[in-house]
Design an enzyme around this catalytic site. Structure first.
Site, PDB file in Angstrom:
ATOM      1  CE1 TYR A  29     -36.365 -47.707 -24.717  1.00 37.78           C
ATOM      2  CE2 TYR A  29     -38.512 -48.833 -24.151  1.00 37.78           C
ATOM      3  CZ  TYR A  29     -37.422 -48.211 -25.019  1.00 37.78           C
ATOM      4  OH  TYR A  29     -37.865 -48.440 -26.294  1.00 37.78           O
ATOM      5  CG  ASP A  70     -41.851 -41.192 -24.011  1.00 39.05           C
ATOM      6  OD1 ASP A  70     -41.958 -41.290 -25.538  1.00 39.05           O
ATOM      7  OD2 ASP A  70     -41.213 -42.020 -23.534  1.00 39.05           O
ATOM      8  NE  ARG A  79     -38.191 -32.732 -28.852  1.00 37.69           N
ATOM      9  CZ  ARG A  79     -37.188 -32.298 -28.074  1.00 37.69           C
ATOM     10  NH1 ARG A  79     -37.114 -30.975 -27.526  1.00 37.69           N
ATOM     11  NH2 ARG A  79     -36.146 -33.201 -28.058  1.00 37.69           N
ATOM     12  NE  ARG A 119     -38.258 -37.326 -34.046  1.00 36.74           N
ATOM     13  CZ  ARG A 119     -37.638 -38.258 -33.516  1.00 36.74           C
ATOM     14  NH1 ARG A 119     -36.421 -38.148 -32.716  1.00 36.74           N
ATOM     15  NH2 ARG A 119     -38.092 -39.561 -33.407  1.00 36.74           N
ATOM     16  NE  ARG A 131     -43.423 -42.382 -30.502  1.00 35.31           N
ATOM     17  CZ  ARG A 131     -42.212 -42.468 -30.593  1.00 35.31           C
ATOM     18  NH1 ARG A 131     -41.420 -42.063 -31.775  1.00 35.31           N
ATOM     19  NH2 ARG A 131     -41.232 -43.157 -29.752  1.00 35.31           N
TER      20      ARG A 131
END
Ligand code: CP3
Length: 341
Positions: free
Chosen positions: A150, A74, A37, A28, A24
């Protein structure tokens, strides 16, 4: 022969200083990421906008000079491309329209994936053209078990309960879901390699929630099918497996699957990984991402612990899991100084 130290480490070379990158590493915690973003609108828009996705992939390379660069995308691109509705709500994580039975599987279609998989492949192409020559490009996808957790729950869960229940009570459905994901993942990763990905990593973030027999069936078996298909097509592309939370089953994982590297989470002791994993594959990890966020002596102790335990064999310096959102950039810089000397 290669001059790229990340590739050398994956080929088993023992180096004076390890290659380093962070899971990652685009994200952010970087101001410049937050700007792009915002411009992209939704998170998935960013994943499917090759110019912007390539830009955020390059940001941490420019800032820190990592030895490897991981494609920005992702693991939930795969269900999205197959036709499941996927959104990312800000601050809440992913939301999917849950698929819980054989009828639900009908909305998935392997013939739908072209446009979305190809736009990710286009990002890979831009990156191969834009990366410094010493930086290796990593492609990736989620392993079927983790992606399925998920897809069945419709969101992230603390214990992956919905997928575990489905696997026990409707193995026919769950097995078919896994089979679709195996096929889609081979297709997706093949396109990444054709576009220029030099290494592949398979993220199985929730493999630690399964008992041994189910681990064999839903983690090892489908992952082995993906890896053997890619190995046949692309014998020279190293593959890193990341069965996060697998504990002692890490050993079974590297025995059963033809991976060249294994990413080790922070709950595994570095000396155990040296004794049980590093003689067979290159190990990658495993500083606690919260130690990086905390910084100082706690971080220093972990960096030294990893380097002492692993320096006599092939390894890649990394975290045990993705970097945390509120990690100070200065801690990353400090860590790199300790690693690179
Ligand atoms: O820099 C990189 O590592 C490359 C890009 C990357 C992302 N996700 C970008 C991302 C990679 C390799 C992933 C993998 C991923 N995605 C995993 C496996 C690794 C892990 O963390 O366990 C999983 C389980 C996902 C699914 C996912 N994506 C979740 C649960 C979330 C929400 C949680 C969160 O951190 O917000 C995401 C969103 C996501 N994926 C972000 C990024 C940079 C943050 C979203 C944003 O910017 O708005």
């Amino acid at each position: 022969m290669t001059d790229k130290i990340f590739l050398k480490a994956l080929q088993g070379e023992v180096l004076p200083k390890p290659p380093v990158w962070l899971m990652r590493q685009a994200g952010r915690y970087l101001e410049e990421y937050r700007q792009v973003r915002e411009k992209a609108g939704s998170f998935l828009n960013l994943c499917y906008a090759p110019e912007l996705a390539a830009e955020v992939t390059l940001q941490p390379i420019r800032r820190f000079g990592f030895d490897a660069s991981i494609l920005f995308a992702d693991i939930l691109v795969v269900p999205d491309a197959l036709g499941q509705k996927v959104t990312f709500e800000s601050g809440e994580g992913p939301r999917l329209e849950p698929i819980t039975d054989l009828t639900g599987l009908k909305q998935l279609d392997l013939a739908l994936v072209d446009e979305k998989f190809n736009s990710v492949a286009e990002t890979v192409r831009l990156l191969r053209a834009g990366l410094p020559k010493e930086t290796t490009l990593i492609g990736f996808c989620g392993s079927p078990w983790t992606v399925a957790t998920y897809m069945v729950a419709g969101k992230g869960t603390v214990n992956q309960g919905p997928a575990r229940m489905a696997a026990y009570s409707d193995p026919e459905f769950f097995g078919q879901l896994i089979d679709i994901l195996v096929e889609a993942s081979i297709d997706y990763l093949s396109r990444q390699v054709e576009a220029g990905a030099e290494v592949l990593q398979l993220f199985d973030s929730w493999s630690g929630s399964l008992p041994e027999v189910e681990f064999e069936r839903w983690v090892i078996e489908p992952t082995a099918r993906i890896v053997s298909a890619l190995r046949t097509k692309y014998p020279d592309v190293p593959i890193i497996g990341f069965p996060r939370g697998a504990g002692p089953l890490y050993q079974r994982y590297i025995e059963a699957i033809d991976v060249q590297g294994v990413s080790v989470d922070e709950t595994i002791s570095a000396s155990w990984a040296r004794d049980h994993l590093q003689s067979k594959v290159t190990v990658q990890g495993n500083v606690d991402s919260f130690a990086l966020m905390a910084g100082g002596d706690a971080l220093k102790a972990q960096v030294e612990g990893v380097m002492e335990a692993w320096s006599k064999g092939p390894y890649v310096f990394n975290l045990g899991h993705g970097i945390q959102q509120f990690t100070p950039v200065a801690h990353v810089e400090q860590m790199l100084k300790w690693v690179r000397g």
